[in-house]
Design a protein around this motif. Structure first.
Motif, short mmCIF file in Angstrom:
data_model
loop_
_atom_site.label_atom_id
_atom_site.label_comp_id
_atom_site.label_asym_id
_atom_site.label_seq_id
_atom_site.Cartn_x
_atom_site.Cartn_y
_atom_site.Cartn_z
N TYR A 43 31.63 -24.57 -32.85
CA TYR A 43 30.93 -24.95 -31.58
C TYR A 43 31.89 -26.53 -31.74
N PHE A 44 32.37 -26.98 -30.18
CA PHE A 44 33.21 -28.13 -30.30
C PHE A 44 33.35 -28.68 -28.64
N ALA A 45 33.86 -29.57 -28.61
CA ALA A 45 33.94 -30.51 -27.32
C ALA A 45 35.30 -30.03 -26.67
N LEU A 46 35.19 -29.58 -25.24
CA LEU A 46 36.24 -29.11 -24.53
C LEU A 46 37.11 -30.54 -23.54
N THR A 47 35.91 -31.23 -23.38
CA THR A 47 36.36 -32.28 -22.80
C THR A 47 35.51 -33.74 -23.32
N PRO A 48 35.97 -34.86 -22.96
CA PRO A 48 34.92 -35.89 -23.55
C PRO A 48 33.53 -35.64 -23.22
N CYS A 49 32.56 -35.75 -24.24
CA CYS A 49 31.41 -35.19 -23.92
C CYS A 49 30.49 -36.33 -24.67
N GLU A 50 28.95 -36.22 -23.95
CA GLU A 50 27.76 -36.76 -24.70
C GLU A 50 26.84 -35.72 -24.83
N ILE A 51 26.40 -35.52 -25.97
CA ILE A 51 25.33 -34.69 -26.54
C ILE A 51 24.09 -35.32 -27.13
N VAL A 52 23.21 -34.47 -26.98
CA VAL A 52 21.65 -35.04 -27.83
C VAL A 52 21.44 -34.02 -28.73
N SER A 53 21.25 -34.42 -29.92
CA SER A 53 21.28 -33.33 -31.12
C SER A 53 19.72 -33.90 -31.78
N CYS A 54 18.90 -32.79 -31.82
CA CYS A 54 17.82 -32.84 -32.55
C CYS A 54 17.53 -31.81 -33.68
N PRO A 55 16.93 -32.38 -34.86
CA PRO A 55 16.75 -31.34 -36.15
C PRO A 55 16.01 -30.13 -35.61
N SER A 56 16.38 -28.96 -35.86
CA SER A 56 15.59 -27.84 -35.64
C SER A 56 14.21 -27.93 -36.15
N ASP A 57 14.27 -28.18 -37.45
CA ASP A 57 12.86 -27.93 -38.17
C ASP A 57 11.76 -28.92 -37.53
N LEU A 58 12.09 -30.09 -36.99
CA LEU A 58 11.24 -30.88 -36.49
C LEU A 58 10.88 -30.30 -35.01
N LEU A 59 11.84 -29.92 -34.35
CA LEU A 59 11.42 -29.23 -33.10
C LEU A 59 10.53 -27.91 -33.08
N ARG A 60 11.03 -27.25 -34.14
CA ARG A 60 10.22 -25.80 -34.56
C ARG A 60 8.86 -26.14 -34.63
N ARG A 61 8.35 -27.15 -35.65
CA ARG A 61 7.12 -27.58 -35.96
C ARG A 61 6.37 -27.68 -34.57
N ILE A 62 6.84 -28.47 -33.73
CA ILE A 62 6.21 -28.95 -32.41
C ILE A 62 5.92 -27.59 -31.60
N ILE A 63 7.08 -26.99 -31.16
CA ILE A 63 7.03 -25.79 -30.42
C ILE A 63 6.07 -24.55 -30.86
N MET A 64 5.97 -24.38 -32.10
CA MET A 64 5.21 -23.46 -32.90
C MET A 64 3.80 -23.69 -32.60
N GLN A 65 3.45 -24.98 -32.36
CA GLN A 65 1.94 -25.54 -32.14
C GLN A 65 1.59 -25.26 -30.72
N ASP A 66 2.46 -25.27 -29.57
CA ASP A 66 2.19 -25.04 -28.49
C ASP A 66 2.63 -23.82 -27.66
N VAL A 67 1.73 -22.93 -27.32
CA VAL A 67 2.17 -21.47 -26.90
C VAL A 67 3.07 -21.57 -25.67
N HIS A 68 2.98 -22.64 -24.64
CA HIS A 68 3.67 -23.01 -23.60
C HIS A 68 4.95 -23.23 -23.73
N LEU A 69 5.26 -24.03 -24.77
CA LEU A 69 6.57 -24.49 -25.21
C LEU A 69 7.32 -23.41 -25.89
N LEU A 70 6.49 -22.61 -26.82
CA LEU A 70 7.16 -21.72 -27.39
C LEU A 70 7.55 -20.33 -26.45
#
Length: 278
Positions: free
Chosen positions: A119-146
């Motif tokens: 995974y790499f930048a093809l042009t100058p980029c801005e990205i937002v990165s969030c730990p999967s473990d943190l997101l997974r805990r939140i998403i798994m508790q919300d059927v809609h988000l899941l």
């Protein structure tokens, strides 16, 4: 170094429609090389919990020696993901992510297995990165988000599968047409709605060097295809913008339609209908 104009960069930050999946009956087409954009609710969650990074062209989104343990969203520029040849040569299968799209982290979000590719930048980029473990805990508790996440990640996988199918099954000109269709689905506006001779206008489909990598062809072959389109009156370029006849994409639309299951999606019956919807 790829030359990216501020006008082109601004244009790809504003898609013609919010091409995200609202539910199981969403009319958003699944196309190769550029998966549907991230749903606004998931996008907001990443923006709130994630950290921002700025990358130069060629810089890694995730370094080769690091595990893919974050969900990464593109907020500016274009990133790529690729699978290289086993002999180590430079050719590779590549797909792209533009603002609002996932750059990495969907493939192993639930399984936590090692991801495949780089995974790499093809042009100058801005990205937002969030730990999967943190997101997974939140998403798994919300059927809609899941449900939103599951549909999103499934669509990404389907998009990549279509991309490999294009490279394996289609000739160079047809692959170039597919890329034009993909870009038009996301960024084109209709210039003459309701007319039989419909034209589409959109920002140039990626910098030239990136286009060649996506459709897996040489710059010489790409130039021959575009010259043929121009000479046939199907393709016009004006600076950062191109115009093409919608009819030029009919064979691509029919191939993609035949390759999918029509019972799972209220698919348009013609390529013109795709661009007149929403």
């Amino acid at each position: 170094m790829l030359r990216i104009s501020p006008e082109w960069e601004a244009a790809i930050a504003k898609p013609r429609r919010e091409a995200h999946l609202d539910g199981t009956s969403s009319p958003v087409p699944i196309v190769p090389w550029l998966a549907p954009s991230l749903h606004p609710e998931l996008r907001e969650l990443l923006a709130r919990l994630g950290s921002v990074r700025r990358l130069a062209a060629g810089e890694n989104v995730i370094n080769p020696e690091e595990p893919v343990s974050s969900l990464v969203l593109v907020t500016r520029g274009v990133t790529g993901r690729s699978v290289g040849r086993p002999d180590g040569q430079s050719s590779e299968a590549i797909a792209v992510s533009t603002p609002g799209h996932i750059a990495a982290g969907n493939l192993n979000f639930f399984t936590r297995r090692p991801a495949f590719g780089r995974y790499f930048a093809l042009t100058p980029c801005e990205i937002v990165s969030c730990p999967s473990d943190l997101l997974r805990r939140i998403i798994m508790q919300d059927v809609h988000l899941l449900g939103l996440a599951a549909r999103q990640f499934e669509a990404c996988t389907l998009s990549d599968r279509l991309g490999f199918g294009c490279i394996a099954l289609l000739g160079v000109e047809m692959r170039c047409k597919v890329l034009a269709y993909v870009w038009a689905v996301n960024y084109a506006r209709v210039l003459n709605p309701g007319e039989d001779d419909m034209w589409l206008e959109m920002p140039v489909p990626l910098p030239r060097a990136v286009r060649c990598r996506v459709v897996s062809t040489s710059s010489v072959s790409m130039d021959k295809v575009l010259k043929h389109w121009k000479d046939s009156g199907m393709w016009e370029r004006d600076g950062n913008w191109v115009r093409l006849r919608a009819a030029h994409l009919r064979d691509v639309f029919e191939w993609l339609r035949r390759s999918s299951d029509p019972t799972t999606l209220p698919a348009a019956k013609s390529v013109e209908e795709v661009f007149l919807s929403n």
